[in-house]
Design an enzyme around this catalytic site. Sequence first.
Site, PDB file in Angstrom:
ATOM      1  N   HIS A 174      -0.326  -5.865 -43.328  1.00 35.87           N
ATOM      2  CA  HIS A 174      -0.628  -7.236 -42.888  1.00 35.87           C
ATOM      3  C   HIS A 174      -0.724  -7.255 -41.367  1.00 35.87           C
ATOM      4  O   HIS A 174       0.283  -7.289 -40.667  1.00 35.87           O
ATOM      5  CB  HIS A 174       0.490  -8.176 -43.373  1.00 35.87           C
ATOM      6  N   TYR A 198      -5.916 -18.564 -44.552  1.00 37.83           N
ATOM      7  CA  TYR A 198      -4.920 -19.481 -45.121  1.00 37.83           C
ATOM      8  C   TYR A 198      -5.556 -20.410 -46.170  1.00 37.83           C
ATOM      9  O   TYR A 198      -4.892 -20.893 -47.070  1.00 37.83           O
ATOM     10  CB  TYR A 198      -4.360 -20.391 -44.014  1.00 37.83           C
ATOM     11  N   HIS A 218       0.936 -15.887 -47.706  1.00 32.82           N
ATOM     12  CA  HIS A 218       1.708 -16.311 -46.531  1.00 32.82           C
ATOM     13  C   HIS A 218       2.691 -17.387 -46.977  1.00 32.82           C
ATOM     14  O   HIS A 218       2.294 -18.437 -47.479  1.00 32.82           O
ATOM     15  CB  HIS A 218       0.757 -16.864 -45.457  1.00 32.82           C
ATOM     16  N   ARG A 220      11.696 -15.026 -43.326  1.00 34.76           N
ATOM     17  CA  ARG A 220      11.539 -16.121 -42.360  1.00 34.76           C
ATOM     18  C   ARG A 220      12.819 -16.965 -42.248  1.00 34.76           C
ATOM     19  O   ARG A 220      13.192 -17.408 -41.174  1.00 34.76           O
ATOM     20  CB  ARG A 220      10.379 -16.991 -42.842  1.00 34.76           C
ATOM     21  N   ASP A 257       2.564  -8.029 -39.025  1.00 29.14           N
ATOM     22  CA  ASP A 257       1.963  -9.301 -38.597  1.00 29.14           C
ATOM     23  C   ASP A 257       1.419  -9.143 -37.176  1.00 29.14           C
ATOM     24  O   ASP A 257       1.369 -10.111 -36.417  1.00 29.14           O
ATOM     25  CB  ASP A 257       2.990 -10.442 -38.670  1.00 29.14           C
ATOM     26  N   SER A 284       0.262 -14.877 -33.788  1.00 27.23           N
ATOM     27  CA  SER A 284       0.859 -15.641 -32.689  1.00 27.23           C
ATOM     28  C   SER A 284       2.329 -15.927 -32.955  1.00 27.23           C
ATOM     29  O   SER A 284       2.749 -16.110 -34.089  1.00 27.23           O
ATOM     30  CB  SER A 284       0.114 -16.965 -32.504  1.00 27.23           C
TER      31      SER A 284
HETATM   32 ZN    ZN Z   1       1.189 -15.316 -42.109  1.00 26.90          ZN
END
Ligand code: ZN
Length: 402
Positions: free
Chosen positions: A63, A132, A197, A229, A289, A293
């Site tokens: 990813h 997305y 995601h 996360r 990732d 950002s």
């Molecule tokens: Zn993501």
Amino acid sequence: MIVLIRNAAVYQPEYAGKKDILILGDKIAAVEENIKAEFSGTISVEEIDGTGLLAVPGFVDSHEHIMGGGGEGGFMTRTPEAMLTDLTLNGITTVVGCIGTDGVTRDMAALLAKAHGLEEEGITTYVYTGSYQVPVHTLTGSLMKDIMLLDKVIGAGEIAISDHRSSQPTYEEFVRIVSDVRVGGMLSGKAGVVNIHLGDSPRLMDLIWRTVKETEIPFTQFLPTHVNRNEALFQSCMEFAKEGGVIDFTGNEEIDYWESICDEVRVCKGIRRLLEAGVSKDNFTVSSDGQGSLPVFNSRGEFQGIGVGKASCLLKEVKECVTREDIPLEIALRAVTSNPARILKLKKKGHILPDYHGDICLLREKDFSLHTVIAKGQVMVREGEAVVKGTFEKQGKKTGGK
Ligand code: ZN
């Protein structure tokens, strides 16, 4: 080109002892003790003394925003694309590119072009179709066609769920995407995995759980990412992995900072918890990732700007697993080598075995720093320095072009 590595401690990723590795062309020809080989004429042979070095498979990053991502703070927050050395200097020899939040100014044509460029520069590349958004923006107009007819497309992603930036897909829309990707994968002999995601909403993994419970779609059709996360999300993902799913941690180069401001789960601690909970050592991966950002805040919690994710986190996470959590290197390595290669059905990747691609990293035994990187038999990094640079990284003279 022939490369002969002598007397390295070989992790296939399973530990295989001190061995020599012979690479002929782009493939590994032999992994044995004291390989005797004679080459004559003009054949160039690079012999590398592997004493004090660990030979591990080249990393597979499942990813990475290879053509840049971001943009969530306006156009000036778009992140730059990855140069070849952003990957090779961090041990990555196989990368799967994805788009991200902005599926308008970044599209499949541009992603495929970038992936082809990196492949021409020497590493192996694949992509997920989509971003997305739902409905998914494909190149051919159909998920199944993209997967079946475009060599580099191995699945769809990163489709966003449980996130304020997602398209808020309904259950029906979501199931249709996953089933199209699954069948496209079956018909083309590819993984047909959906890279999901996961955002930080309390809906967590709800859509995925409902899909595996109410349909015939198996757990292995998903590769949910950013599972570390926050604590609540990680717990749901841990259950998913216990049931046989594979989950993807996002590496974090700045985890000391993030641990201080939120409950992000440190990768090495998360892997330790999975193993203690009885999850198979095959059922987790770590991706970077990279080029995505990262909003940066100061100590008062004020927004400072956007940082860029770094692919260097993969090696750092492997090292932390060993040094902080005492996880055996051969298990930690699986997360960035054999496990992503298996779930994504990447042929000849993720192992140091005869007939596999000559994708190898040599790490210094004393501190796990990167010594050499070989991609498809070509030495890309020697003594920690890039010997193969990307097209725009070479030092050239201006030749009067206007
Ligand atoms: Zn993501």
